[in-house]
Design an enzyme around this catalytic site. Structure first.
Site, short mmCIF file in Angstrom:
data_model
loop_
_atom_site.label_atom_id
_atom_site.label_comp_id
_atom_site.label_asym_id
_atom_site.label_seq_id
_atom_site.Cartn_x
_atom_site.Cartn_y
_atom_site.Cartn_z
N ASP A 79 35.60 51.38 45.57
CA ASP A 79 36.11 50.45 44.81
C ASP A 79 34.46 50.30 44.52
O ASP A 79 34.63 50.44 43.31
CB ASP A 79 36.91 49.81 44.92
CG ASP A 79 36.86 48.49 43.96
OD1 ASP A 79 37.84 48.35 43.23
OD2 ASP A 79 36.44 47.99 44.23
N PHE A 83 51.91 47.01 33.43
CA PHE A 83 52.24 45.98 33.58
C PHE A 83 52.56 45.52 35.28
O PHE A 83 53.98 44.93 35.67
CB PHE A 83 53.86 45.86 32.88
CG PHE A 83 53.96 44.76 32.45
CD1 PHE A 83 53.29 43.77 31.70
CD2 PHE A 83 55.17 43.21 32.59
CE1 PHE A 83 53.23 42.21 31.22
CE2 PHE A 83 55.20 42.57 31.85
CZ PHE A 83 54.87 41.72 31.44
N VAL A 133 33.62 45.61 36.49
CA VAL A 133 32.88 45.14 37.84
C VAL A 133 32.80 43.35 38.10
O VAL A 133 32.76 42.66 37.20
CB VAL A 133 31.29 45.62 36.99
CG1 VAL A 133 30.25 44.84 38.22
CG2 VAL A 133 31.42 47.09 37.29
N THR A 155 46.05 50.63 33.70
CA THR A 155 47.11 51.07 34.30
C THR A 155 45.96 51.12 36.22
O THR A 155 44.81 51.15 35.84
CB THR A 155 47.50 52.49 34.41
OG1 THR A 155 46.26 53.71 33.77
CG2 THR A 155 48.21 52.82 32.93
N LYS A 187 32.66 50.46 40.88
CA LYS A 187 31.21 49.57 40.20
C LYS A 187 29.97 50.29 40.44
O LYS A 187 29.40 49.67 39.41
CB LYS A 187 31.92 48.01 40.69
CG LYS A 187 32.54 48.44 40.71
CD LYS A 187 33.56 47.28 41.69
CE LYS A 187 34.73 46.14 40.97
NZ LYS A 187 35.79 45.62 42.51
N GLU A 227 34.83 44.87 30.65
CA GLU A 227 34.21 43.72 31.03
C GLU A 227 35.10 43.00 32.61
O GLU A 227 33.81 43.48 33.89
CB GLU A 227 33.99 42.36 30.78
CG GLU A 227 33.56 41.11 31.51
CD GLU A 227 32.48 40.98 31.96
OE1 GLU A 227 31.35 41.49 31.16
OE2 GLU A 227 31.31 41.54 33.23
N GLY A 281 46.88 39.97 45.53
CA GLY A 281 46.64 40.20 44.59
C GLY A 281 45.30 40.88 44.64
O GLY A 281 44.18 41.00 43.43
N1 HSE Z 1 40.46 45.99 44.68
C1 HSE Z 1 39.18 45.19 43.83
C2 HSE Z 1 38.51 43.85 45.01
C3 HSE Z 1 39.97 44.32 42.23
O1 HSE Z 1 39.10 44.16 45.90
O2 HSE Z 1 37.26 43.83 44.59
C4 HSE Z 1 38.67 43.96 41.96
O3 HSE Z 1 38.50 45.47 40.87
#
Ligand code: HSE
Length: 341
Positions: free
Chosen positions: A221, A11, A153, A97, A225, A150, A207
């Site tokens: 990250d 959450f 990516v 999570t 992807k 979905e 965020g």
């Molecule tokens: N932290 C990732 C970004 C979030 O900034 O693209 C989305 O996967």
């Protein structure tokens, strides 16, 4: 009316973005898609884990967390994430999570156990899909349930659904693009004179960033992807360690200024391609000029160009991060799953 029972594991930013969407779209889902939902369980290590077969008051849960309070008054306690995936009446588990790219945990275990318990799974968690897709998909097929991801990516921008759905039948020759919102946001902001630290802080406030910013700024990250794209679209069987990776932390204000003087921009670019029959992937900063489409993709916006045999280049552009933008991917996946309930 069909009733879809949901369990939310995690959450945090995305889980709460999804909950907010569910609250706002309740009647829309009923009228347009013919199902109503109730969230029968939420598990979170910080905010508490609860079960409520009548449906948790999501509005209240969001208010409590906004005020820094636990959600335990909204249901029965004594339930943790595994008890929820094993024993709750949820038809679908939203696994949101935090991503762990070393082990994929706890996401892999949550997803594996949910699928084995004949529950559909929707997730934005990149670790399990990058590290254990084949195993998880085999369990989903075996148990005749859906595994949808979905949002792993390009957040809610439907890059994967496009590639796996409408583009089915093409041969992917190359995929290239900007797949990380945080770094593109930082680079665009640095061009306007903001410092790296200021831009990163803003990305975190909005965020966009992962729990640990290293995952974004060091390129991990984007690597996750790229691995997902390589494995899903190219049958690459790649691991994160197979991907050449350079993040943006080595770029200085001088580098940004130099590019600007030349009419160019730095972009963190992910690419998957075949070389002598071998699938390769890399994530590296590149200086691109206005003749490259990616030059024009700024801020948190992401873009992916699929180079295909039948259609040549097909490009999708849209938000790559954000709580509602990522939560939307879960909504799209939920609507798809509702057809199988
Ligand atoms: N932290 C990732 C970004 C979030 O900034 O693209 C989305 O996967």
């Amino acid at each position: 009316m069909k009733k879809v029972k949901i369990g939310i594991i995690g959450f945090g930013t995305v889980g709460r973005g999804f909950a907010e969407i569910l609250v706002n779209k309740k009647s829309y889902l009923e009228e347009k898609y013919g199902f109503s939902y109730k969230v029968v369980a939420i598990a979170d290590l910080v905010w508490g884990s609860i079960h409520n077969p009548d449906g948790i008051d999501l509005k209240k849960a969001l208010q409590l967390v906004d005020n820094g309070q636990k959600i335990e008054e909204l249901g029965e306690t004594g339930w943790d994430s595994l008890k929820i995936v094993h024993e709750s009446e949820a038809d679908v588990i939203a696994e949101v999570t935090p991503t762990n790219l070393q082990t994929g945990e706890p996401g892999i275990t949550h997803i594996r156990e949910a699928l084995k318990s004949r529950k559909h799974v929707i997730t934005t968690n990149k670790g399990p899909i990058a590290l254990a897709y084949d195993e998880l998909k085999a369990i989903a097929d075996d148990m005749k349930v859906q595994l949808r991801f979905e949002g792993t990516v390009l957040a809610g921008t439907p890059a994967l659904n496009l590639a796996l759905g409408p583009l089915a039948g093409v041969h992917f020759e190359e995929v290239r693009g900007i797949v990380n919102g945080t770094t593109n946001f930082i680079l665009s902001n640095m061009e306007t004179g903001k410092s790296y630290e200021e831009a990163l802080k803003e990305a975190q406030r909005l965020g966009y960033a992962e729990a640990k910013p290293d995952a974004d700024v060091e390129g991990w990250d984007a690597v996750a992807k790229a691995v997902i794209l390589a494995n899903l679209l190219f049958d690459g069987h790649l691991k994160p360690s197979d991907v050449e990776r350079v993040g943006i932390t080595g770029l200085t204000v001088e580098d940004i200024e130099k590019a600007k003087k030349e009419g160019k921009r730095w972009k963190l670019i992910a690419k998957v391609w075949r070389e002598d029959g071998v699938v390769k992937a890399k994530v590296t900063p590149e200086m691109v000029g206005p003749d490259d489409f990616l030059f024009h993709v700024t801020g948190v916006t992401n873009a992916l160009t699929f180079k295909t045999d039948h259609l040549g280049e097909v490009t999708i552009v849209g938000p790559g991060a954000g709580r509602i933008q990522t939560g939307h991917a879960l909504l799209a996946d939920l609507i798809e799953v509702s057809k199988h309930i």
